[in-house]
Design a protein around this motif. Sequence first.
Motif, PDB file in Angstrom:
ATOM      1  N   GLY A 200     -56.355 125.468   6.422  1.00 38.25           N
ATOM      2  CA  GLY A 200     -55.087 124.759   6.551  1.00 38.25           C
ATOM      3  C   GLY A 200     -55.225 123.255   6.534  1.00 38.25           C
ATOM      4  N   PHE A 201     -56.444 122.759   6.690  1.00 34.09           N
ATOM      5  CA  PHE A 201     -56.704 121.312   6.615  1.00 34.09           C
ATOM      6  C   PHE A 201     -57.218 121.033   5.206  1.00 34.09           C
ATOM      7  N   ILE A 202     -56.349 120.443   4.379  1.00 38.01           N
ATOM      8  CA  ILE A 202     -56.682 120.171   2.990  1.00 38.01           C
ATOM      9  C   ILE A 202     -56.987 118.686   2.845  1.00 38.01           C
ATOM     10  N   GLU A 203     -58.208 118.367   2.469  1.00 38.28           N
ATOM     11  CA  GLU A 203     -58.600 116.964   2.371  1.00 38.28           C
ATOM     12  C   GLU A 203     -57.701 116.213   1.405  1.00 38.28           C
ATOM     13  N   GLY A 204     -57.185 115.057   1.862  1.00 38.53           N
ATOM     14  CA  GLY A 204     -56.323 114.232   1.030  1.00 38.53           C
ATOM     15  C   GLY A 204     -54.880 114.694   0.962  1.00 38.53           C
ATOM     16  N   LYS A 205     -54.589 115.863   1.539  1.00 42.51           N
ATOM     17  CA  LYS A 205     -53.208 116.353   1.556  1.00 42.51           C
ATOM     18  C   LYS A 205     -52.765 116.729   2.967  1.00 42.51           C
ATOM     19  N   THR A 206     -53.431 116.142   3.956  1.00 43.01           N
ATOM     20  CA  THR A 206     -53.125 116.465   5.347  1.00 43.01           C
ATOM     21  C   THR A 206     -52.831 115.186   6.119  1.00 43.01           C
ATOM     22  N   ILE A 207     -51.768 115.206   6.903  1.00 43.20           N
ATOM     23  CA  ILE A 207     -51.408 114.098   7.778  1.00 43.20           C
ATOM     24  C   ILE A 207     -52.008 114.374   9.157  1.00 43.20           C
ATOM     25  N   GLY A 208     -52.808 113.451   9.649  1.00 42.41           N
ATOM     26  CA  GLY A 208     -53.368 113.591  10.983  1.00 42.41           C
ATOM     27  C   GLY A 208     -52.393 113.066  12.029  1.00 42.41           C
ATOM     28  N   ILE A 209     -52.229 113.816  13.105  1.00 45.34           N
ATOM     29  CA  ILE A 209     -51.305 113.416  14.177  1.00 45.34           C
ATOM     30  C   ILE A 209     -52.008 113.531  15.517  1.00 45.34           C
ATOM     31  N   ASN A 210     -51.902 112.465  16.301  1.00 38.52           N
ATOM     32  CA  ASN A 210     -52.438 112.436  17.669  1.00 38.52           C
ATOM     33  C   ASN A 210     -51.358 111.908  18.606  1.00 38.52           C
ATOM     34  N   VAL A 211     -51.204 112.541  19.737  1.00 39.97           N
ATOM     35  CA  VAL A 211     -50.307 112.060  20.790  1.00 39.97           C
ATOM     36  C   VAL A 211     -50.992 112.311  22.123  1.00 39.97           C
ATOM     37  N   ILE A 289     -60.682 112.810  10.865  1.00 44.23           N
ATOM     38  CA  ILE A 289     -59.652 111.786  10.661  1.00 44.23           C
ATOM     39  C   ILE A 289     -59.842 111.088   9.318  1.00 44.23           C
ATOM     40  N   ALA A 290     -61.101 110.862   8.930  1.00 47.67           N
ATOM     41  CA  ALA A 290     -61.395 110.166   7.671  1.00 47.67           C
ATOM     42  C   ALA A 290     -60.913 110.944   6.457  1.00 47.67           C
ATOM     43  N   ARG A 291     -60.708 112.247   6.600  1.00 51.08           N
ATOM     44  CA  ARG A 291     -60.272 113.061   5.469  1.00 51.08           C
ATOM     45  C   ARG A 291     -58.768 113.319   5.470  1.00 51.08           C
ATOM     46  N   CYS A 292     -58.051 112.637   6.361  1.00 53.18           N
ATOM     47  CA  CYS A 292     -56.594 112.691   6.349  1.00 53.18           C
ATOM     48  C   CYS A 292     -56.044 111.737   5.294  1.00 53.18           C
ATOM     49  N   ARG A 293     -54.861 112.064   4.791  1.00 48.56           N
ATOM     50  CA  ARG A 293     -54.202 111.157   3.836  1.00 48.56           C
ATOM     51  C   ARG A 293     -53.585 109.977   4.582  1.00 48.56           C
ATOM     52  N   LEU A 294     -52.892 110.263   5.673  1.00 46.09           N
ATOM     53  CA  LEU A 294     -52.296 109.269   6.554  1.00 46.09           C
ATOM     54  C   LEU A 294     -52.550 109.708   7.983  1.00 46.09           C
ATOM     55  N   PHE A 295     -52.402 108.776   8.919  1.00 47.25           N
ATOM     56  CA  PHE A 295     -52.645 109.122  10.316  1.00 47.25           C
ATOM     57  C   PHE A 295     -51.591 108.470  11.196  1.00 47.25           C
ATOM     58  N   VAL A 296     -51.126 109.227  12.182  1.00 47.98           N
ATOM     59  CA  VAL A 296     -50.199 108.724  13.194  1.00 47.98           C
ATOM     60  C   VAL A 296     -50.824 109.029  14.544  1.00 47.98           C
ATOM     61  N   GLY A 297     -51.126 107.985  15.324  1.00 53.21           N
ATOM     62  CA  GLY A 297     -51.875 108.229  16.552  1.00 53.21           C
ATOM     63  C   GLY A 297     -51.453 107.370  17.713  1.00 53.21           C
ATOM     64  N   ALA A 298     -51.771 107.867  18.911  1.00 48.04           N
ATOM     65  CA  ALA A 298     -51.502 107.143  20.152  1.00 48.04           C
ATOM     66  C   ALA A 298     -52.791 106.648  20.805  1.00 48.04           C
ATOM     67  N   ARG A 299     -53.870 107.390  20.697  1.00 49.22           N
ATOM     68  CA  ARG A 299     -55.133 106.981  21.298  1.00 49.22           C
ATOM     69  C   ARG A 299     -55.778 105.888  20.446  1.00 49.22           C
ATOM     70  N   THR A 300     -56.168 104.809  21.091  1.00 45.79           N
ATOM     71  CA  THR A 300     -56.672 103.643  20.368  1.00 45.79           C
ATOM     72  C   THR A 300     -57.853 103.990  19.475  1.00 45.79           C
ATOM     73  N   SER A 309     -61.853 104.076   8.433  1.00 46.18           N
ATOM     74  CA  SER A 309     -62.051 104.975   7.293  1.00 46.18           C
ATOM     75  C   SER A 309     -61.060 104.685   6.181  1.00 46.18           C
ATOM     76  N   CYS A 310     -60.322 103.571   6.329  1.00 39.43           N
ATOM     77  CA  CYS A 310     -59.340 103.116   5.333  1.00 39.43           C
ATOM     78  C   CYS A 310     -58.217 104.136   5.122  1.00 39.43           C
ATOM     79  N   VAL A 311     -57.838 104.799   6.212  1.00 40.85           N
ATOM     80  CA  VAL A 311     -56.701 105.720   6.205  1.00 40.85           C
ATOM     81  C   VAL A 311     -55.475 104.953   6.701  1.00 40.85           C
ATOM     82  N   PRO A 312     -54.411 104.835   5.912  1.00 40.82           N
ATOM     83  CA  PRO A 312     -53.197 104.162   6.378  1.00 40.82           C
ATOM     84  C   PRO A 312     -52.693 104.789   7.682  1.00 40.82           C
ATOM     85  N   THR A 313     -52.399 103.925   8.654  1.00 43.66           N
ATOM     86  CA  THR A 313     -52.215 104.396  10.021  1.00 43.66           C
ATOM     87  C   THR A 313     -50.993 103.772  10.681  1.00 43.66           C
TER      88      THR A 313
END
Length: 392
Positions: A200-211, A289-300, A309-313
């Motif tokens: 279910g984790f597809i490199e380059g087609k997965t949005i990483g989310i952390n809260v 995280i480096a293999r996510c397309r984009l990332f939305v996170g709360a933890r620094t 990893s040059c992932v737009p965040t």
Amino acid sequence: MDICFYGHAGSDNHGCEAIVRSTYDVLNEEYRLTLFTINKAADNKYQIDLLAKDIVQYHRYFKKNAPSYLLNRFLKNVFNYDNFYYHYANHNLLNNIKRDSIYFSIGGDNYCYGNYHKNLAYINKKLSKVTKTVLWGASIEESIINKPHVIEDLKRYSLITARETLTYEALLRAGINKNTHLIPDTAFMLPKVSLDLPEGFIEGKTIGINVSPLVQKLEKDNNMTYLNYKELVKFILKKTDYHIAFIPHVVIEGNNDLTPLTELYNEFKSSNRVVLLGDYNCLELKGFIARCRLFVGARTHATIAAYSSCVPTLVLGYSVKSKGIAKDLFGSYDQYVIPVQELQNQHQLTEAFEWLLDNEEKVREYLQIKIPEYTLPITKAKNLIDSLVSHK
């Protein structure tokens, strides 16, 4: 030469783990490390014992109704006297100070949590009488820096490195300029370990989310953080064909990212486009995280793993550190950081994410150019420590 790290909460906070590992790497393993920790069991679990020659559990807690507990309550309630507590809690750190070592306070933003800066001041006062101390990778709110007793404490350090300009400039304005330097967080240099991706984790087609539960506690409107993340997940599933990976970065009991992330996962697992990661060390988490397309996170340090990893965040921030790091990377934290205290409706996170989605290639290309330049001062940080050693 021995170095000692303290102010470390334990490696089940993988941001703390990342600071320990990356600082040790920056020093090129030339120094023998003793790690003073609040959670030795967690550090052993994540194999920090392979880096440190010694790991010491140093923060002690009173046993309820024990004589020391009752005495502390009496001194606190009657005389507002805290030093008995600070002495008891930090006994294993302060009882046998190594004169030939340099002591690093590595907590990063430890000065920002309640009155913990008073505990740090007690430690630093004792240590600085015997040896040299370093405040390493600090982020501190200016309102805290400007407290007279905090200024007095900060001036005792032999060296201070601030990890972003908002803190650095506030320190200079407060007259703390004896040996104060701007050095980005060493975790930007943390290597990654790339494990097999879960189904279910597809490199380059997965949005990483952390809260995190921490940002939830700091929200002004009840449950507004969770509602924003819920709307964001709905948007991603409805408006894109991307998958979502829920990624925890802190798994401390009572402050465990898996608590809100599991709740989100359970709400959307029937979509068959979401995956919940379990617990991994900070190197492995960065690999995901480096293999996510984009990332939305709360933890620094989850967001630092993405940035580096040059992932737009997009960051849901709560303090000066998230604003300062984004400002130093992009020139402004607008569009890149939403302070959790400013969440007023459940669509704000999604609206900010839409901007990131529309500008992802531009942001990614910018990071690919910026990160090598931004991290260059980290490679020179060892020179500051070498200089301290040569003047001991």
